[in-house]
Design an enzyme around this catalytic site. Structure first.
Site, PDB file in Angstrom:
ATOM      1  N   ASP A 208      -1.250   3.189  -8.156  1.00  0.00           N
ATOM      2  CA  ASP A 208      -2.684   3.522  -8.499  1.00  0.00           C
ATOM      3  C   ASP A 208      -2.789   4.845  -8.132  1.00  0.00           C
ATOM      4  O   ASP A 208      -3.154   5.778  -8.886  1.00  0.00           O
ATOM      5  CB  ASP A 208      -3.587   2.479  -8.393  1.00  0.00           C
ATOM      6  CG  ASP A 208      -3.734   1.174  -9.122  1.00  0.00           C
ATOM      7  OD1 ASP A 208      -3.356   1.284 -10.162  1.00  0.00           O
ATOM      8  OD2 ASP A 208      -4.309   0.348  -8.578  1.00  0.00           O
TER       9      ASP A 208
ATOM     10  N   ARG B 224     -11.157   2.158   6.176  1.00  0.00           N
ATOM     11  CA  ARG B 224     -12.122   2.972   5.325  1.00  0.00           C
ATOM     12  C   ARG B 224     -12.931   3.911   5.931  1.00  0.00           C
ATOM     13  O   ARG B 224     -12.659   4.878   5.413  1.00  0.00           O
ATOM     14  CB  ARG B 224     -12.713   1.862   4.413  1.00  0.00           C
ATOM     15  CG  ARG B 224     -11.748   1.170   3.180  1.00  0.00           C
ATOM     16  CD  ARG B 224     -10.239   1.247   3.483  1.00  0.00           C
ATOM     17  NE  ARG B 224      -9.331   0.664   2.479  1.00  0.00           N
ATOM     18  CZ  ARG B 224      -8.372   0.409   2.484  1.00  0.00           C
ATOM     19  NH1 ARG B 224      -7.603   0.353   3.724  1.00  0.00           N
ATOM     20  NH2 ARG B 224      -7.406  -0.195   1.438  1.00  0.00           N
TER      21      ARG B 224
ATOM     22  N   ASP C  55     -13.408  -2.051  -0.888  1.00  0.00           N
ATOM     23  CA  ASP C  55     -13.110  -0.786  -0.460  1.00  0.00           C
ATOM     24  C   ASP C  55     -14.045   0.157  -1.012  1.00  0.00           C
ATOM     25  O   ASP C  55     -14.147   1.203  -0.507  1.00  0.00           O
ATOM     26  CB  ASP C  55     -11.441  -0.571  -0.380  1.00  0.00           C
ATOM     27  CG  ASP C  55     -10.709  -1.595   0.476  1.00  0.00           C
ATOM     28  OD1 ASP C  55     -11.474  -1.758   1.507  1.00  0.00           O
ATOM     29  OD2 ASP C  55      -9.645  -2.029   0.183  1.00  0.00           O
TER      30      ASP C  55
ATOM     31  N   SER D 208      -1.102  -7.488  -3.646  1.00  0.00           N
ATOM     32  CA  SER D 208      -1.574  -6.156  -3.136  1.00  0.00           C
ATOM     33  C   SER D 208      -1.906  -6.201  -1.531  1.00  0.00           C
ATOM     34  O   SER D 208      -2.251  -7.334  -0.963  1.00  0.00           O
ATOM     35  CB  SER D 208      -3.024  -6.067  -3.853  1.00  0.00           C
ATOM     36  OG  SER D 208      -3.786  -5.030  -2.996  1.00  0.00           O
TER      37      SER D 208
END
Ligand code: ARG
Length: 408
Positions: free
Chosen positions: A14, A94, A123, A174
């Site tokens: 991505d 994050r 996220d 993932s």
């Protein structure tokens, strides 16, 4: 001069496609930033991949010490576990990644920052709320949320644009990883009734394959921070790594749960967190020895709140700062040693000691050295139980005997 966008780059499909897509869509120079939070792998190759994908500039930030000291350590002091199970692995990284995005954006006078999160996860919330708090002037772009491509579409886009993507070994899962643990989502795990395939685990063995003989680990703490393992001095990162590796060998540290996401979805999540869970077990045990009753009761009730707040993206908030100040204060007596016993599938404290121990043998013992004032017990119980007695008198059943439940 072209616009500049600073992109949080992981090296995956991505964010690699995002480099090309952003250049095309907003006619911007893309500056990639990969942040090392202890995820492992060849991060220099990740940095170079962004350039191959067309980034004008690519940075690798070694944030491991900062992550350990300023994010993992407070989370451990807070025993922070969302839904009492998930030690916040991704939720902790994050805000730190966002901080470095904002820093690079400032240094490069960029107008935009970007992340590769989808529109249904936590996220995106964490990145954007953190960026809003740190750099409200920057505009945040979320290409993956906008472009509406399936994974297959993204692969096609990557191939058409000659991007450095590795399609052949695409895993159905993932994965997000850092020094605090590993998260696994997607694929057949989306069916909550299906047990995870044995090949998804990397940090933990099958408990049935654990060593036959038990093993002990002694974790030393100073003011709530782990400082030694079996007497040898360690940094926080080393403590997580060493304790995690030992616990993982014993098949400890797997979490399989249904999680309530910020956006309202229930999702099935798998975590491998042997170091985090073992250290939290040791740390909270030492608190029970050293923290005064009213303080630990209050702290325990705030720990859940802390985990929830961090999970929901409010790391940079006045509430987190205030709670950290409280936790820092409550951590002052938390020094000493906890002995953990590792056996197939389990890690548990079996011994603890501290120079600040509140355990008083002369009060606790049933032996001859007993110094507790037994006679005072009678008066105490009488007064403490008085409200129950008064209440009980008003609750007589029809035949004059006390009811078994208030409903009767
Ligand atoms: N559900 C976890 C969390 O919200 C894991 C998220 C993992 N993120 C990812 N991009 N794979 O913290």
């Amino acid at each position: 001069m072209a616009n500049k966008v600073v992109l949080a780059y992981s090296g995956g499909l991505d964010t690699t496609v995002a480099v090309a897509w952003l250049k095309e869509q907003i006619d911007a120079d893309v500056v990639a930033v990969a942040v090392d939070v202890g995820q492992g792998g060849d991060l220099e190759a990740v940095r170079e991949r962004a350039l191959k994908a067309g980034a004008s500039d690519s940075h690798l930030v070694d944030a491991r010490d900062e992550f350990a000291a300023e994010y993992v350590s407070p989370a451990l002091k807070a025993n922070a576990m969302y839904q009492q199970k998930y030690p916040l692995v991704s939720a902790l990284s994050r805000p730190l990644i966002a901080k470095h995005l904002a820093r690079v954006a400032r240094e490069q006078s960029a107008e935009y920052v970007a992340h590769g999160c989808t529109g249904k996860g936590n996220d995106q919330v964490r990145f954007e709320v953190a960026l809003g708090a740190l750099a409200p002037d920057l505009e945040v772009l979320a290409p993956v949320r906008e472009w509406g491509m399936t994974r297959a579409d993204a692969i096609d886009y990557g191939l058409e644009h000659g991007l450095p993507i590795t399609v052949n070994k695409a895993s159905p899962y993932s994965i997000d990883q850092n020094m605090w643990g590993r998260t696994i989502e997607c694929g057949d795990l989306e069916d909550p009734m299906i047990e995870p395939a044995s090949d998804i685990w990397e940090l933990t063995r099958e408990p049935s394959e654990a060593p036959r003989t038990a093993r002990y680990l002694e974790i030393g703490f100073e003011r709530g921070t782990p400082v030694s393992v079996d007497g040898a001095k360690v940094t926080i990162a080393q403590a997580v790594d060493e304790v995690g590796r030992a616990a993982g060998e014993y098949g400890f540290g797997r979490v399989d749960m249904i999680e309530d996401r910020v956006v309202g979805i229930k999702s099935r999540e798998i975590y491998e967190v042997p170091g985090a869970l073992a250290l939290i077990a040791a740390h909270s045990d030492l608190e029970e020895l050293t923290v005064e009753r009213e303080l630990i009761r209050t702290k325990r009730s705030l720990e859940l709140r802390y985990a929830q707040m961090v999970y929901e993206g409010l790391w940079y908030s006045s509430l987190r700062e205030a709670l950290d100040a409280f936790i820092e204060s409550a951590s002052q007596p938390v020094s000493g040693t906890v002995r953990l016993k590792l056996e197939a599938g389990s890690v548990r404290p079996v011994g603890r000691s501290s120079p600040d121990s509140l355990y008083d043998l002369s009060l606790a013992t049933y032996d001859t050295a007993d110094a507790f004032d037994h006679a005072a017990g009678a008066g105490f119980v009488k007064i403490w139980g008085l409200p129950s007695k008064v209440w009980g008198r008003t609750r007589k059943g029809k035949d004059g005997t006390p009811p078994r439940s208030p409903a009767e």
